[in-house]
Design an enzyme around this catalytic site. Structure first.
Site, short mmCIF file in Angstrom:
data_model
loop_
_atom_site.label_atom_id
_atom_site.label_comp_id
_atom_site.label_asym_id
_atom_site.label_seq_id
_atom_site.Cartn_x
_atom_site.Cartn_y
_atom_site.Cartn_z
CG LEU A 219 -2.02 -1.03 1.66
CD1 LEU A 219 -2.49 -0.52 2.89
CD2 LEU A 219 -3.13 -0.65 0.71
CG HIS A 220 2.40 3.45 -2.99
ND1 HIS A 220 2.12 2.14 -3.72
CD2 HIS A 220 2.85 4.43 -3.84
CE1 HIS A 220 2.09 2.75 -4.96
NE2 HIS A 220 2.55 3.88 -5.14
NE ARG A 221 -1.65 3.97 -6.58
CZ ARG A 221 -0.68 4.38 -7.59
NH1 ARG A 221 -0.14 5.54 -7.70
NH2 ARG A 221 -0.25 3.63 -8.25
NE ARG A 255 2.12 9.12 0.60
CZ ARG A 255 2.33 10.25 -0.09
NH1 ARG A 255 3.57 10.25 -1.04
NH2 ARG A 255 1.69 11.40 -0.12
CG ASP A 299 -2.15 1.35 -2.72
OD1 ASP A 299 -0.84 0.85 -3.14
OD2 ASP A 299 -2.32 1.98 -1.72
#
Ligand code: UD1
Length: 379
Positions: A219-221, A255, A299
């Protein structure tokens, strides 16, 4: 002919590697050579996000590193443009080749066009139709300016034609990231699965993860990880549903680490014995985990494509995608579930019953980089 190609962030490295190899192959077979310089904007700078990819994918070190680093979008784009303009004024290339949709893609295509240098965009024409995604802005601007648009699939050709791009600028060449996948699959499979987990572990309480029975997640969006509500409900789903029966292997983007700590979700994940948090891992390592996983929850656009070719069922934690060719309704393996937990749960349970079935869209055949170079040379 002189080409400068540009990379900035992790997915770019995977796309540029076969392009550089195709230039080297061309130069060894032809007397008139293509001169090539690689510029790294430095958007991704950690060894695990950058250097390890150069080493494992045999990409020569960048000829020039702009050292841009982190910052807001305007800061990253602005700093890249200022630094890249200086490079172009000295080097005077015939072409600037940009890949993907990151800030480097946008910044360097704008800078080149303002100096009347031709721009080629590899992976042109992808559209999510969601202007809240920073990548969509990058795609729109880059494609509007590019002289040569090299597209991965027929849906992307249609997107560009609908936007009024001249037909003769658009060339359907296939997916360059799949060149890298096909070339590196064997090396990935030779890695030791348990070692990948133990070597990269942030927290793992159980080394006994069963192959083909664990869930791989990334996940990083910003839409998922920058919103407390959304990240909270995803983590909740991991803790209270998936991890009851399955192991989750999660290589975490910097992030996302920052946001999980900020929203005080980190400790519960670290303490859960079925959740295995890893540092960002290398290309071959992720490919190995993908091949050995039961299903992927992500994502990432790139992973959606890799799952398609490997055949891993992919639950995509987004409400739209710029890569519709990967969706089940278009013959792929991915299902869009957004942030809606009941929907995620329903699709997750459905996907657990699916057996892997590899799919090969047209021209996702390992020869895209050669086609890209040919189109540039014949332009
Ligand atoms: C960027 C791309 C995204 C791509 C993703 C892959 C844009 C707009 N976004 O998002 O399209 O899918 O890369 O990873 O270009 N950080 C580190 N170490 C690093 C790099 C970043 O700690 O090597 C941290 C920075 O502090 C930063 C955060 O991670 O605040 C986000 O990095 P950034 O490059 O701004 O965007 P990504 O989320 O990585």
């Amino acid at each position: 002919m002189k080409i400068i190609s540009v990379v900035g962030a992790r997915p770019n490295f995977i796309k540029i590697s076969p392009f550089i190899k195709s230039i080297n192959k061309y130069n060894s077979n032809n007397t008139i050579k293509v001169e090539h310089l690689l510029v790294h904007t430095g958007q991704h700078y950690d060894d695990r996000m950058s250097k390890s990819f150069f080493e494992s994918l045999n990409i020569p070190y960048a000829d020039i590193n702009l050292g841009i680093g982190s910052g807001s979008h305007a800061e990253q784009v602005g700093r890249t443009m200022i630094a890249f303009e200086k490079v172009l004024l000295v080097e005077k290339p015939d072409w600037v080749v940009v890949v993907g949709d990151v800030n480097a893609t946008l910044a360097c295509s704008v800078t080149a066009k303002k100096l009347h240098i031709k721009v080629c965009h590899i992976e042109a024409g992808l559209r999510s139709q969601d202007n809240l995604m920073p990548e969509e802005i990058n795609r729109l601007v880059t494609d509007r300016l590019s002289d040569l648009l090299l597209v991965p699939d027929e849906l992307s050709v249609q997107n560009l034609l609908k936007e009024g791009v001249e037909k003769n600028k658009i060339k359907f060449v296939g997916n360059i990231m799949i060149d890298t996948l096909l070339e590196n699959k064997k090396t990935s499979l030779n890695l030791n699965f348990n070692e990948i987990i133990s070597k990269n572990s942030i927290s793992t309480n159980n080394e006994n993860i069963k192959k083909n029975n664990f869930i791989l997640t990334t996940l990083h969006r910003p839409s998922n990880v920058d919103s407390k509500k959304n990240l909270n409900s995803i983590v909740d789903f991991f803790l209270n549903e998936i991890s009851i029966l399955k192991d989750i292997v999660w290589p975490i983007h910097p992030r996302t680490v920052k946001q999980l700590k900020l929203f005080q979700l980190w400790d519960a994940l670290v303490e859960n014995p079925k959740i295995h948090l890893l540092h960002p891992i290398g290309y071959h390592e992720l490919l190995n985990l993908n091949i050995n996983s039961k299903l992927v929850l992500t994502d990432s656009g790139g992973l959606q494509e890799e799952c398609t070719v490997i055949g891993t069922p992919c639950i995509t934690l987004r409400s739209n995608t710029e890569r519709p060719i990967t969706l089940v309704e278009n013959g792929g393996v991915s299902v869009l579930v957004g942030n809606d937990i009941p929907k995620i749960s329903k699709e997750y349970n459905k996907a657990l019953k699916i057996t892997k079935k590899p799919i090969q869209p047209k021209y996702w055949d390992g020869k895209t980089a050669e086609r890209c170079l040919k189109k540039i040379i014949n332009f």
